[in-house]
Structures are given as C-alpha cells and as structure tokens.
Design an enzyme around this catalytic site. Sequence first.
Site, mmCIF file in Angstrom:
data_model
loop_
_atom_site.group_PDB
_atom_site.id
_atom_site.type_symbol
_atom_site.label_atom_id
_atom_site.label_comp_id
_atom_site.label_asym_id
_atom_site.label_seq_id
_atom_site.Cartn_x
_atom_site.Cartn_y
_atom_site.Cartn_z
ATOM 1 N N PHE A 141 0.864 -1.180 0.000
ATOM 2 C CA PHE A 141 0.000 0.000 0.000
ATOM 3 C C PHE A 141 0.901 1.230 0.000
ATOM 4 C CE2 PHE A 141 -2.360 3.538 1.713
ATOM 5 C CZ PHE A 141 -3.508 3.494 0.946
ATOM 6 N N ASP A 226 9.672 2.973 1.686
ATOM 7 C CA ASP A 226 8.477 3.747 2.017
ATOM 8 C C ASP A 226 8.257 3.639 3.524
ATOM 9 O OD1 ASP A 226 5.957 4.731 2.533
ATOM 10 O OD2 ASP A 226 4.987 3.749 0.837
ATOM 11 N N LYS A 255 3.014 11.384 6.739
ATOM 12 C CA LYS A 255 2.223 11.194 7.952
ATOM 13 C C LYS A 255 2.807 11.905 9.171
ATOM 14 C CE LYS A 255 -0.218 7.062 6.404
ATOM 15 N NZ LYS A 255 -1.423 7.777 6.023
#
Length: 401
Positions: A141, A226, A255
């Site tokens: 994801f 990531d 984030k």
Amino acid sequence: MSTTEELIASAEAHSAPTYHPLPVVVATADGAWMTDVEGRRYLDLLAGYSALNFGHGNRRLIEAAKAQLERVTLTSRAFHHDRFAEFCARLAELCGMEMVLPMNTGAEAVESAVKTARKWGYRVKGVPEGMAKVVVAGNNFHGRTTTIISFSTDSEARADFGPYTPGFEIVPYGDLTAMRAAVTENTVAVLLEPIQGEAGVLVPPAGYLAGVRELTRERNVLFVADEIQSGLGRTGRTFACEHEGVVPDMYVLGKALGGGVVPVSAVVSSREVLGVFRPGEHGSTFGGNPLACAVALEVIAMLRSGEYQRRATELGEHLHRELGQLAGSGRITQVRGRGLWAGIDIDPAYGTGREISEKLMDRGVLVKDTHGSTVRIAPPLVISKEDLDWGLAQLRGVLGV
C-alpha cells in the site's frame, strides 16, 4: 436523530463514498484521547495510521504552528522563505542523507520517488528511454493515485481505474529469491515498505531487508524505503529499516512528519540521486511551505531526542507481551508487529475485524480493521501504560477472555 446521526447522514449525503468510517464523530482530542460531539471519550489506538505519533494537540507542535501562522504560511516555490533551508538540512541530517524533495501527502512522495528513480535510471544508470522498471511487493500500500494503484494487488484499489501505468513488476513480499529473479538490467528501483501496514502490519522475514539492500547494491539499483507509516519512531527506531541495520538509497516520508497538524511529506536521498532534477521538471506549490517546515522542524527536533523511539520500544514490548497472551486464547489466530504497532488476526468464529472494531468503539476504544479479519493497533507514542492497559482490557472484554 442524535447529533452524531445527523452529522453522519449529512456527510454521507454530500461526500463521495470513498471511506467506511466507524460511526463516531470526533469534536476534540488531546494526547491519546478523542471526544465526540455527544461528549463521549474514546482512547485512540489508531493515531491516524501513524500520522499522530506525537498525539493529538501536542503543545510543541501547536505552538510551532501558531508562531508560524502569525508570520507567513505560503510563498510557493517561486520564492525562498526563511524556514526552508533549515528544514531540508535538518531532515537530511536525520536521515543520514544529503538532499530533500518536499511534497505534501504520502502518495505525492511515492509518486515523486518513482519519478526520481526513473530519471536517475535514464540519466545515471543508462537505462534505454522508456524501459525503466521498478520492482514492488505484493500486498503493498503506497497510496491511491493512478500510477500507484497500477502496481497494487488490491482489487478494490484497482478495479475500474485502468488503463494502468506500465513499468512495474510485482513479487511476493519477503521472498528474496523472487526479488532476485525480477531485477534486470533495466530495473531502476526496488520500492518496499519495511513493514506492510495496510496489509495487516506484516513484518518481513529476518534478513529480508538486508538481503534486498545487498542485491540492489550488487545490481546498481536504488533501494527505496516507504517509511510513511513505519518511520519516525513507530517501531522503536527512527526508521524501521534500522532494525536490520539497513540504510536505503531513498526514504519516502509522510504522515508523522507533519505531526498530525499539517500534511508534510518528503523524498530524502543523496545528491547523486535527487540531483538529477532540473528546475521545472517537478515540484509542488505547497510542498515545503513555511507552515509545513515550521511544524516538521519541531517534529525532527523531537525525534532527535530519542524519547519517542524509547517509548515505542518499551511500550511496544509490553503491548506484544499482552497480545501474545491473548493469542493463546484461541480468539486471536496471529499477532504481528514491531514497536508500538500490531496487527491482530481475529478468529472468524468470533467476528470480523469490522465487528470487533465496532464493539471496541462501544467500549470507548477506537481501532480500525483491514482485510476482513485483521485489527490494527497503533496508538500515539505519547500514550501512558495505564491507558494502553485499559484499552487492552477492553479488547479482552470484547473477545471474552
């Protein structure tokens, strides 16, 4: 209808149905707790998918944002501003890198990483034009843009959004043999999550990341990590890659870099890699804006103290001990994770992940399900041991153990 019901009905009437949130409407939040519009309090064990690592309303971050709001919030990249240089220097230093490409959202950062890798492949490695390939892992994801969903194995993310962007090869996560077979002379990058969050907090086999690092060095391929969910303290280290002593060629961050205050993301790498860009070839109006830089600088300062990494380590060990005991109950079939992050597979006989999440909400605890039977736990790193134990007690109550 109650205020909650009215607001949810209004939201459903006027917003595209892209999410299936739990039926709670948050009005205020502080630390690890949120309060809804009816005044009910909930313990947040999701932390905005790690965007809120430092808790809701963290005073250091709020004060940094307020101070910057009074000065200047946006110049666009058409002009310099006085927070940009320090932000880039401090973030590069935190990562042990040289250069920063600032963006806003995680998906933008992943897109930027893909563009960077391709351009590096053509300019530096000498891959023939149009032939660059990026190897990724199944169940990944990385976001929801058209390019990113082109290398997703999630049918919900992909269906009806084609035609898909070419140039990607998918191999099973954790399978180093398959990775080795997939890397060719035209491969410019391997893009991986050090821990797959959305897939259910999947931790790769020991030695996998180190093996990928060795392979990419051997084949002159960029290793792109990531760390949008796994990074910035969540696993007990600044970066999850550190658990295997691995330093990638490129970090993708987001984030928690914005502290849950503003969206901030970045690609961080060496001068050789990010130096391939020329003015006008890539950018973002809001990327690296003064407000974002001010907040992110405070985040970086907080991470440099090591306090949050230590908390994630200590509370994470406690969390996994407690969950390990629950796993022996038969209600939970598997527990995975690292640091203050866990994926819990619920025995379908006791309910789906969604049903367990709803029952926990009724008890004042907020978590979120994924892939049917899995519940994720990722509280703010500022949570107290007492609050964490209370939340785990509610989980025991829901499972009847």
